[in-house]
Write a protein that holds these residues in place. Structure first.
Motif, PDB file in Angstrom:
ATOM      1  N   LEU A   1       0.814  -1.215   0.000  1.00 14.83           N
ATOM      2  CA  LEU A   1       0.000   0.000   0.000  1.00 14.83           C
ATOM      3  C   LEU A   1       0.848   1.266   0.000  1.00 14.83           C
ATOM      4  O   LEU A   1       0.646   2.164  -0.828  1.00 14.83           O
ATOM      5  N   LEU A   2       1.769   1.380   0.947  1.00 12.08           N
ATOM      6  CA  LEU A   2       2.541   2.616   1.053  1.00 12.08           C
ATOM      7  C   LEU A   2       3.413   2.845  -0.179  1.00 12.08           C
ATOM      8  O   LEU A   2       3.586   3.986  -0.620  1.00 12.08           O
ATOM      9  N   ALA A   3       3.947   1.774  -0.723  1.00 15.62           N
ATOM     10  CA  ALA A   3       4.781   1.919  -1.929  1.00 15.62           C
ATOM     11  C   ALA A   3       3.947   2.428  -3.097  1.00 15.62           C
ATOM     12  O   ALA A   3       4.382   3.295  -3.867  1.00 15.62           O
ATOM     13  N   HIS A   4       2.729   1.908  -3.236  1.00 17.47           N
ATOM     14  CA  HIS A   4       1.864   2.383  -4.315  1.00 17.47           C
ATOM     15  C   HIS A   4       1.447   3.844  -4.088  1.00 17.47           C
ATOM     16  O   HIS A   4       1.281   4.598  -5.047  1.00 17.47           O
ATOM     17  N   TRP A   5       1.264   4.219  -2.825  1.00 15.89           N
ATOM     18  CA  TRP A   5       0.850   5.595  -2.550  1.00 15.89           C
ATOM     19  C   TRP A   5       1.978   6.584  -2.862  1.00 15.89           C
ATOM     20  O   TRP A   5       1.797   7.563  -3.583  1.00 15.89           O
ATOM     21  N   THR A   6       3.170   6.307  -2.291  1.00 12.74           N
ATOM     22  CA  THR A   6       4.256   7.282  -2.434  1.00 12.74           C
ATOM     23  C   THR A   6       4.992   7.179  -3.762  1.00 12.74           C
ATOM     24  O   THR A   6       5.489   8.188  -4.271  1.00 12.74           O
ATOM     25  N   GLN A   7       5.035   5.990  -4.359  1.00 13.51           N
ATOM     26  CA  GLN A   7       5.803   5.827  -5.586  1.00 13.51           C
ATOM     27  C   GLN A   7       4.921   5.877  -6.839  1.00 13.51           C
ATOM     28  O   GLN A   7       5.184   6.654  -7.761  1.00 13.51           O
ATOM     29  N   THR A   8       3.888   5.066  -6.847  1.00 11.26           N
ATOM     30  CA  THR A   8       3.044   4.994  -8.049  1.00 11.26           C
ATOM     31  C   THR A   8       2.079   6.183  -8.125  1.00 11.26           C
ATOM     32  O   THR A   8       2.066   6.931  -9.106  1.00 11.26           O
TER      33      THR A   8
ATOM     34  N   MET B   1       1.788   9.063  -6.254  1.00 15.75           N
ATOM     35  CA  MET B   1       2.385  10.397  -6.212  1.00 15.75           C
ATOM     36  C   MET B   1       3.285  10.644  -7.419  1.00 15.75           C
ATOM     37  O   MET B   1       3.363  11.778  -7.927  1.00 15.75           O
ATOM     38  N   GLY B   2       3.959   9.611  -7.897  1.00 18.34           N
ATOM     39  CA  GLY B   2       4.817   9.787  -9.063  1.00 18.34           C
ATOM     40  C   GLY B   2       4.024  10.194 -10.297  1.00 18.34           C
ATOM     41  O   GLY B   2       4.400  11.117 -11.018  1.00 18.34           O
ATOM     42  N   ALA B   3       2.878   9.509 -10.523  1.00 18.77           N
ATOM     43  CA  ALA B   3       2.050   9.846 -11.682  1.00 18.77           C
ATOM     44  C   ALA B   3       1.404  11.217 -11.518  1.00 18.77           C
ATOM     45  O   ALA B   3       1.357  12.014 -12.465  1.00 18.77           O
ATOM     46  N   GLY B   4       0.905  11.496 -10.312  1.00 17.25           N
ATOM     47  CA  GLY B   4       0.284  12.804 -10.075  1.00 17.25           C
ATOM     48  C   GLY B   4       1.276  13.943 -10.238  1.00 17.25           C
ATOM     49  O   GLY B   4       0.965  14.972 -10.848  1.00 17.25           O
ATOM     50  N   ALA B   5       2.478  13.753  -9.705  1.00 16.25           N
ATOM     51  CA  ALA B   5       3.504  14.788  -9.822  1.00 16.25           C
ATOM     52  C   ALA B   5       3.917  14.986 -11.282  1.00 16.25           C
ATOM     53  O   ALA B   5       4.175  16.114 -11.722  1.00 16.25           O
ATOM     54  N   GLY B   6       3.966  13.893 -12.041  1.00 11.67           N
ATOM     55  CA  GLY B   6       4.301  14.011 -13.451  1.00 11.67           C
ATOM     56  C   GLY B   6       3.271  14.829 -14.225  1.00 11.67           C
ATOM     57  O   GLY B   6       3.625  15.653 -15.073  1.00 11.67           O
TER      58      GLY B   6
END
Length: 480
Positions: A42-49, A51-56
């Protein structure tokens, strides 16, 4: 089980968003629910997947959200939006009230004015015209929708709408992708919509239906705001801020910034950027990209900057509190882009789940090639999210590279992909839970029961007809 988690997360997101919950909260919760049911971290998907897509997404498109919202607020506070709508309504008058409202909305949105700024100006003007012409109030929303939701948002070449900008980094295209097909699609949408509205007006008069001052209870402002947040680049709450000029500029002065948007966008896309050497963008320090990945965004951004400067210079006397106006415009861009970025993050998490392979295989296995497959996928996602920009970005993030590869193998021009993707995003995004539809009905003072059938005809059926025409022509003769 993973597919069930995706469907459950989508259902939760749609239901609570329609109830007025913030997408900023719902999207990560729904994404984590889908990941949990799939047994993913869960946390990996939240912070990496997520947030990464949203920030992009924010990194790519925040300049357009920011500049678009500022331009809309400057045009509103200076009185330019009202001046443009007024001249069209005066020239066409009550005898052509529906046409006047449609053309006023088209002029504003094609010139770069945010949808929500246009809605709050067009509604009272449409009300005055329809009252004088004794046309039922229920036809106001479809008339405004035809001029603002349809061809100027997704088909007209060079439109600065965010939906038209989203495919550019994926396909290396410009805002003027497939201009001939875009003009044909615009003609189909406008022609069908005007025919339907004329038919509805005749039927209403034959039945003795008249304009009514009665209004249903308004939707609560906080709920309206949350529903509206994912559909356009302007936060409606900021309309109250700044200083609206009581004086209107001359009509030509008001319209000139809209012309600047179109002309500068065209010049940047076809003349300025192609003449310059951007080979240095391939260096790692600049992201190792080709100019085609950013040229479209640069063209629209430059056009909006030039238009803002022109609007301020021409209307400086009518903008006594310029800093407040600029601040309100800038603030109006923040929540919308974060809301759409949250939807993008949700889509990225779903696309990363093992069960999504089933969805991908089903979509890519549809007959008709990449154009039909992309149209179906984008329509479904726009319908589910109630957002053209959110649905389009999710579809292209998950499948854009695959569609481009398949199109290249089939000899399909990326410009055709661009135009089909944008028109597809602007069809089923107008379902009842769409923030734009809810806002439109509220500002016009009618209920969905009264007006939604006509909105479906002009904003969904007309757009689907145009999409079919573009796919058919593009398949037969290619992009032009």
């Amino acid at each position: 089980m993973g597919l069930f988690g995706i469907l459950l997360a989508l259902a939760l997101l749609i239901y609570l968003a329609y109830r007025g919950w913030s997408v900023l909260l719902l999207a990560p919760v729904a994404a984590l629910l889908a990941a949990a049911v799939s047994g993913q971290p869960l946390l990996a998907h939240w912070t990496q997947t997520f947030m990464g897509a949203g920030a992009g997404f924010i990194g790519q498109f925040f300049p357009l959200f920011l500049l678009g919202a500022i331009f809309g607020k400057v045009m509103e506070d200076s009185g330019a939006v009202r001046a443009i709508a007024e001249i069209l309504t005066e020239r066409l008058g009550p005898r052509r009230a529906i046409l006047a409202v449609v053309l006023a909305g088209a002029a504003l949105t094609y010139g770069g004015v945010s949808l929500f700024v246009a809605l709050f100006v067009l509604a009272p003007m449409a009300e005055a015209l329809f009252s004088r012409a004794d046309i039922p109030r229920r036809l106001m929303p479809p008339a405004i929708a035809l001029g603002t939701f349809t061809f100027t948002m997704m088909a007209m070449p060079g439109t600065p709408a965010i939906q038209n900008a989203i495919p550019m980094p994926f396909f290396g295209t410009t805002p003027f992708a497939a201009p001939g097909l875009g003009i044909i699609a615009s003609a189909v949408m406008l022609g069908f919509g005007l025919w339907w509205l004329a038919r509805a007006e005749r039927a209403a008069r034959a039945q003795g239906e008249r304009f009514s001052d009665l209004r249903p209870p308004a939707v609560a402002a906080p709920v309206l705001r949350e529903r509206a947040m994912t559909t356009q680049e302007f936060d409606p709450a900021e309309l109250e801020h700044g200083h609206r000029s009581p004086d209107l500029p001359p009509h030509m002065t008001g319209a000139l910034p809209l012309v600047v948007v179109i002309v500068v966008n065209l010049a940047m896309s076809f003349f300025v950027l192609p003449m310059l050497d951007f080979s240095w963008l391939a260096e790692p320090g600049w992201g190792g990209i080709d100019i085609s990945a950013v040229s479209g965004v640069w063209s629209v951004a430059t056009a909006l900057i030039a238009a803002i400067l022109a609007a301020v210079a021409l209307n400086r006397r009518r903008l006594p509190q310029l800093r407040e106006t600029l601040d309100a415009g800038a603030n109006a861009s923040v929540l919308p882009i974060f809301a759409v970025a949250s939807l993008v993050g949700f889509g990225a998490v779903v696309a990363a789940l093992p069960a999504f392979d089933l969805v991908r295989d089903w979509v890519l296995g549809l007959g008709g090639g990449p154009l039909v497959s992309m149209a179906v996928a984008t329509n479904i996602l726009a319908a589910l999210t109630g957002s053209a920009s959110g649905g389009l970005t999710i579809a292209l993030d998950a499948l854009g590279a695959t569609y481009l590869q398949r199109a290249t193998e089939a000899g399909i021009d990326p410009q055709l992909l661009h135009r089909v993707a944008v028109i597809s995003a602007g069809t089923l995004d107008s379902l009842p839970h769409s923030g734009a539809v809810v806002t439109l009905l509220s500002v016009c003072g009618v209920s969905a029961r009264q007006s939604y059938r006509d909105i479906v005809m002009v904003a969904i059926v007309g757009a689907l007809l145009a999409l079919i025409v573009v796919i058919a022509l593009g398949s037969l003769v290619g992009s032009f």
